[in-house]
Design an enzyme around this catalytic site. Structure first.
Site, PDB file in Angstrom:
ATOM      1  N   SER A  30       0.830  -1.205   0.000  1.00 25.67           N
ATOM      2  CA  SER A  30       0.000   0.000   0.000  1.00 25.67           C
ATOM      3  C   SER A  30       0.861   1.251   0.000  1.00 25.67           C
ATOM      4  O   SER A  30       0.628   2.184  -0.757  1.00 25.67           O
ATOM      5  CB  SER A  30      -0.936   0.015   1.215  1.00 25.67           C
ATOM      6  OG  SER A  30      -1.884  -1.006   1.129  1.00 25.67           O
ATOM      7  N   GLU A  31       1.850   1.286   0.905  1.00 22.37           N
ATOM      8  CA  GLU A  31       2.802   2.399   0.909  1.00 22.37           C
ATOM      9  C   GLU A  31       4.183   1.942   1.314  1.00 22.37           C
ATOM     10  O   GLU A  31       4.341   0.966   2.071  1.00 22.37           O
ATOM     11  CB  GLU A  31       2.376   3.524   1.871  1.00 22.37           C
ATOM     12  CG  GLU A  31       1.623   4.654   1.219  1.00 22.37           C
ATOM     13  CD  GLU A  31       0.143   4.401   1.205  1.00 22.37           C
ATOM     14  OE1 GLU A  31      -0.561   5.082   0.435  1.00 22.37           O
ATOM     15  OE2 GLU A  31      -0.313   3.520   1.960  1.00 22.37           O
ATOM     16  N   THR A  32       5.157   2.682   0.791  1.00 23.63           N
ATOM     17  CA  THR A  32       6.529   2.625   1.282  1.00 23.63           C
ATOM     18  C   THR A  32       6.855   4.001   1.834  1.00 23.63           C
ATOM     19  O   THR A  32       6.650   5.012   1.165  1.00 23.63           O
ATOM     20  CB  THR A  32       7.510   2.259   0.163  1.00 23.63           C
ATOM     21  OG1 THR A  32       7.212   0.935  -0.326  1.00 23.63           O
ATOM     22  CG2 THR A  32       8.952   2.287   0.664  1.00 23.63           C
TER      23      THR A  32
END
Length: 268
Positions: free
Chosen positions: A48-50
């Site tokens: 979903s996110e880094t």
């Protein structure tokens, strides 16, 4: 061309159970990489996110978040995961501060029982009287009403079952960009439940979305007449968020579980 090794952690956020909550990759940096390199790493991770952060001379962690598709203005679960890494691997304890352009300072506290508390701006949504057709027809179950804040449209339902059973028309919801769509309802076991769809900005359905609770928590605090709430994001992985609302801030707490610690080999 030179090569370097970067540390990377993958953390399950807003859960005390491995393989639940929302996965975030965390990459601590000494100096910023190029935007194209950070986006490439985030796309390769395909989470979903880094989150990437650099500690500035004032001791504040400047943070940026990337989905597999683009840079994101505000991400709660990857901030929680980053705080977990800083507290558990980088020697910081007690209180720390992040800074991001879209939300300014995010103060973070270690709390009891393994919880980490983040202080977000209050982003309560406002009622939408004329909603876009793509929003009205993009959800398989018609909601009771619509709201909106800087991040997303809020589709409010009477029933928790409606939230769990609604099917999004992703082609239609994509046309609402840059806004995403959160569906929500009151809950018997929790104070409220939600699901979050973001086909234009990151993927089909986000497992647990800390940032949107800066809007959900004040909405339900007002409707339910209480300042402290417990929320469930009812995705397949699911996650639990502990919320407290003040006039200007929303305090979101959650637990984390560490899945992976490794290194990235890059050439620049």
């Amino acid at each position: 061309m030179t090569s370097s090794q970067l540390p990377i952690y993958i953390i399950d956020a807003f859960t005390k159970e491995l393989f639940k909550g929302n996965q975030a990759a965390v990459v601590p940096l000494e100096h910023w990489l190029s935007e194209s390199m950070m986006q490439s790493i985030a796309s390769e991770n395909n989470l979903s996110e880094t989150a990437f952060f650099v500690k500035n001379p004032e001791g504040v962690f400047e943070i940026r978040w990337f989905s597999p598709l683009k840079e994101i203005d505000f991400c709660g679960h990857a901030t929680l995961a980053s705080a977990y890494v800083i507290f558990n691997h980088l020697g910081e304890k007690g209180i720390l501060s992040f800074w991001a352009k879209a939300v300014d300072t995010i103060e973070v506290h270690e709390r009891e029982k393994g919880l980490i508390e983040m202080s977000f701006p209050n982003r309560a949504p406002e009622r939408v009287t004329e909603s876009p057709e793509a929003l009205r027809t993009g959800l398989s179950i018609a909601p009771l009403e619509f709201y909106k804040n800087q991040q997303a449209y809020f589709a409010v339902y009477v029933s928790e079952d409606d939230v769990k059973n609604v099917v999004p028309n992703l082609e239609k919801l994509t046309t609402l960009a840059p806004l995403d769509v959160v569906v929500t309802a009151p809950s018997k076991e929790y104070d409220f439940v939600s699901r979050y769809f973001w086909p234009a900005n990151g993927g089909v359905e986000d497992p647990v979305t800390g940032s949107i609770h800066a809007g959900l928590a004040p909405f339900w605090a007002k409707r339910l007449g209480k300042q402290s709430l417990v929320a469930l994001q009812a995705s397949k992985r699911s996650g639990v968020l502990y919320c407290h609302v003040s006039e200007e801030r929303v305090f979101i707490s959650g637990a984390c579980v560490e899945y992976l610690k490794g290194t990235i080999g890059i050439r620049a």
